[in-house]
Design a protein around this motif. Sequence first.
Motif, PDB file in Angstrom:
ATOM      1  N   GLN A   1       0.708  -1.161   0.068  1.00 58.10           N
ATOM      2  CA  GLN A   1       0.033  -0.138   0.165  1.00 58.10           C
ATOM      3  C   GLN A   1       0.927   1.145   0.126  1.00 58.10           C
ATOM      4  OE1 GLN A   1      -3.244  -0.533  -0.247  1.00 58.10           O
ATOM      5  NE2 GLN A   1      -2.745  -2.912   0.241  1.00 58.10           N
ATOM      6  N   GLY A   2       1.899   1.173   0.713  1.00 56.03           N
ATOM      7  CA  GLY A   2       2.974   2.399   0.810  1.00 56.03           C
ATOM      8  C   GLY A   2       3.825   2.727  -0.319  1.00 56.03           C
ATOM      9  N   MET A   3       3.873   1.855  -1.315  1.00 58.54           N
ATOM     10  CA  MET A   3       4.928   1.967  -2.290  1.00 58.54           C
ATOM     11  C   MET A   3       4.573   3.218  -2.976  1.00 58.54           C
ATOM     12  SD  MET A   3       6.700  -0.478  -2.510  1.00 58.54           S
ATOM     13  CE  MET A   3       6.844  -0.264  -0.720  1.00 58.54           C
TER      14      MET A   3
ATOM     15  N   ALA B   1      11.478   0.649   6.543  1.00 51.74           N
ATOM     16  CA  ALA B   1      12.538   1.194   7.370  1.00 51.74           C
ATOM     17  C   ALA B   1      11.673   2.411   7.771  1.00 51.74           C
ATOM     18  CB  ALA B   1      13.864   1.489   6.642  1.00 51.74           C
ATOM     19  N   MET B   2      11.067   3.221   6.920  1.00 49.05           N
ATOM     20  CA  MET B   2      10.467   4.501   7.411  1.00 49.05           C
ATOM     21  C   MET B   2       9.170   3.925   8.395  1.00 49.05           C
ATOM     22  SD  MET B   2      10.086   6.698   3.788  1.00 49.05           S
ATOM     23  CE  MET B   2      10.511   5.767   2.530  1.00 49.05           C
ATOM     24  N   GLU B   3       8.612   2.980   8.365  1.00 52.26           N
ATOM     25  CA  GLU B   3       7.239   2.700   8.961  1.00 52.26           C
ATOM     26  C   GLU B   3       7.856   2.268  10.364  1.00 52.26           C
ATOM     27  OE1 GLU B   3       3.682   0.523   8.054  1.00 52.26           O
ATOM     28  OE2 GLU B   3       4.543  -0.808   9.433  1.00 52.26           O
ATOM     29  N   ARG B   4       9.247   1.458  10.494  1.00 53.38           N
ATOM     30  CA  ARG B   4       9.894   1.091  11.856  1.00 53.38           C
ATOM     31  C   ARG B   4       9.936   2.564  12.391  1.00 53.38           C
ATOM     32  NH1 ARG B   4      13.855  -3.774   9.944  1.00 53.38           N
ATOM     33  NH2 ARG B   4      12.265  -4.775   8.398  1.00 53.38           N
TER      34      ARG B   4
ATOM     35  N   GLY C   1      17.028  12.566   3.210  1.00 53.77           N
ATOM     36  CA  GLY C   1      17.105  13.447   4.369  1.00 53.77           C
ATOM     37  C   GLY C   1      16.600  12.735   5.392  1.00 53.77           C
ATOM     38  N   HIS C   2      16.454  11.425   5.827  1.00 54.24           N
ATOM     39  CA  HIS C   2      16.433  10.905   7.087  1.00 54.24           C
ATOM     40  C   HIS C   2      17.478  10.982   7.977  1.00 54.24           C
ATOM     41  CE1 HIS C   2      12.292  10.207   5.642  1.00 54.24           C
ATOM     42  NE2 HIS C   2      12.716   9.505   4.845  1.00 54.24           N
ATOM     43  N   GLU C   3      17.834  11.649   9.065  1.00 50.87           N
ATOM     44  CA  GLU C   3      19.084  11.699   9.631  1.00 50.87           C
ATOM     45  C   GLU C   3      19.307  10.235  10.568  1.00 50.87           C
ATOM     46  OE1 GLU C   3      18.915  11.831  13.171  1.00 50.87           O
ATOM     47  OE2 GLU C   3      16.679  12.065  13.213  1.00 50.87           O
ATOM     48  N   TRP C   4      17.976   9.649  10.683  1.00 49.89           N
ATOM     49  CA  TRP C   4      18.281   8.409  11.527  1.00 49.89           C
ATOM     50  C   TRP C   4      18.744   7.207  10.427  1.00 49.89           C
ATOM     51  CZ3 TRP C   4      14.966   5.432   8.476  1.00 49.89           C
ATOM     52  CH2 TRP C   4      13.835   5.619   8.131  1.00 49.89           C
TER      53      TRP C   4
END
Length: 577
Positions: free
Chosen positions: A269-271, A321-324, A356-359
Amino acid sequence: MRHFRQQIGDRVASILDLTSTDLADSMTDPPSQDLGDLSLPCFQLAKQLKKSPPEIATQLAQASWDLPWLQSVDTAGPYLNFKVNRSEFARLAVERVLQAGEGWGRGESGQGQTVIVEYSSPNIAKQLAVHHLRSTMLGQAMANLLRWAGHTVISWNHLGDWGTGFGKLLAAWEKYRSTDDLDSPPLEKREDPVSDLNALYVRFNQSCQEEEGLDSIAREWFRKLEAGDPLAVSRWKRIRAVSLHKFDSIYQRLGVSFDKTIGESHYEQGMEAVIAQLQDKGLLVESDGAEVVHVTDQMPPMLIRKQDGATLYGTRDLASAMERHKLYPFDRCLYVVDAGQGLHFKQVFGVLKLLGHEWASHLEHAEFGVMRLKVDGAWKKGKTRGGQVVLLEEVLNQAVQLATRKVQEKNPDLDSQQVEQISEAVGVGAVIFSDMKAARRKDVNFELEKILAFDGETGPYLQYTHVRFCSILRKAASQGLAAGDGRLLEEAEELVLLKRILRFPEVVARAARDAEPSHLSQYLLELASEFNTYYAQHRVLGDDASLSSDRLVLVDALKKTLGRGLQLLCIDPLERM
Ligand code: ARG
């Protein structure tokens, strides 16, 4: 031991009038016991105070120390060597372990930190093969270690339950209905549904080479699945359910469990959102009709979407990874996956960074080497001569079978139920330990006979040492012997053991930090071997009751340490065998 080293560090600070020192970690063991029991190199202090290291050492040696567990403080050039007062040190050491009780070794180094550990992550509709052991056990041990070191851990199974391969399986289900109908008997009622699914899949793949058009039928089935076609979805759900059921039965044997089991399908769904993000940032580039992201010049571009519009394993990893991170803003997220996927994770982590995800810098590929099996005298990568994978369950069963014979030989007094229980723990424990013994990046040569030996660096050897502790404790209890306070533990070998025991919390913390269970397995081997040396020279329960009482508490502390260590590695610390 850190507790004791810290006291020295604090004392140094007050002698030299410093606000604090971080010396506790720089202290080591002197090269020989004659020189002392602890050594402080003075280089760091010398630099700080602009004096020479021997000058600092002399100044410190002349000061008054008043730590009751210290016997003497001497210099050896730039080093300050401490001898402990064995009696007082032993008393304090024993007290520390026994006071901690069941919580012995638990630390606070991870306090306030959240870590996701992803491991196992098998593909559904296939059996767990022996090589799955690596990710599964290394990951579970890491999760255990991190928890014991005080972290909040979320254990995560990233199930491979999506992709065009399932189109093939669904097509096969339909194609072979007249001869091999998965509805009769229904999949759920079969003895080994996952094998049946796999057999059908293999058969379909073979047919693909001979019959034309099967590939497009498979693609059509995957398209139906994506579109939510009720028949496709219901069959896929059934495939998933029987697979999970099978995995769970093996996980249970291995002491493995997950907080989250989330399939790749979940990210379907998130693609579009992921692709939109990449587009917004101007990262998505067309290449031969497909869409890719150029990560760095050092690696090939990451494929995001294929020519036919299908997304990929990697695209789903981006979404995952983003959802985690959204669910559990983590300090670390470990991917316990074989080293062969190194490039994949470099790309995934790299793209997240570009977004841009610093994590993204908190993501770690906790990679490991391959497991090899001996086939016709040569080491092969987990396949038999016929190219078949070796099933994990079969390896476990064989190990248990071998263990049964050995257990019966060693202890003919056990009843059949005890033999069964003990053999399961010994066989499975042997397999697990063999996987955890060496540094994870090394390749493992797996040899059933060797790993089940009761001597040598094996799981059964450690379990047997634990059993020895338990039998000493039982014997002492039957004699009505009370526990002493440890004051009489003055032998050199006893000091060696006590120092080893006290290091346990540090080893746990270091193994957690490095995601390296072998720090613990190597430590346990050393502990066992030092005990066996000691045991060959000294009687624990002898004529002197007071001395026996004190040695008894030493054995109790050893048992607590080895027992907890084995548990952290998912090995059952047996009381008898
Ligand atoms: N299912 C994959 C395989 O069997 C492993 C998944 C590893 N984890 C990940 N997040 N990509 O190869």
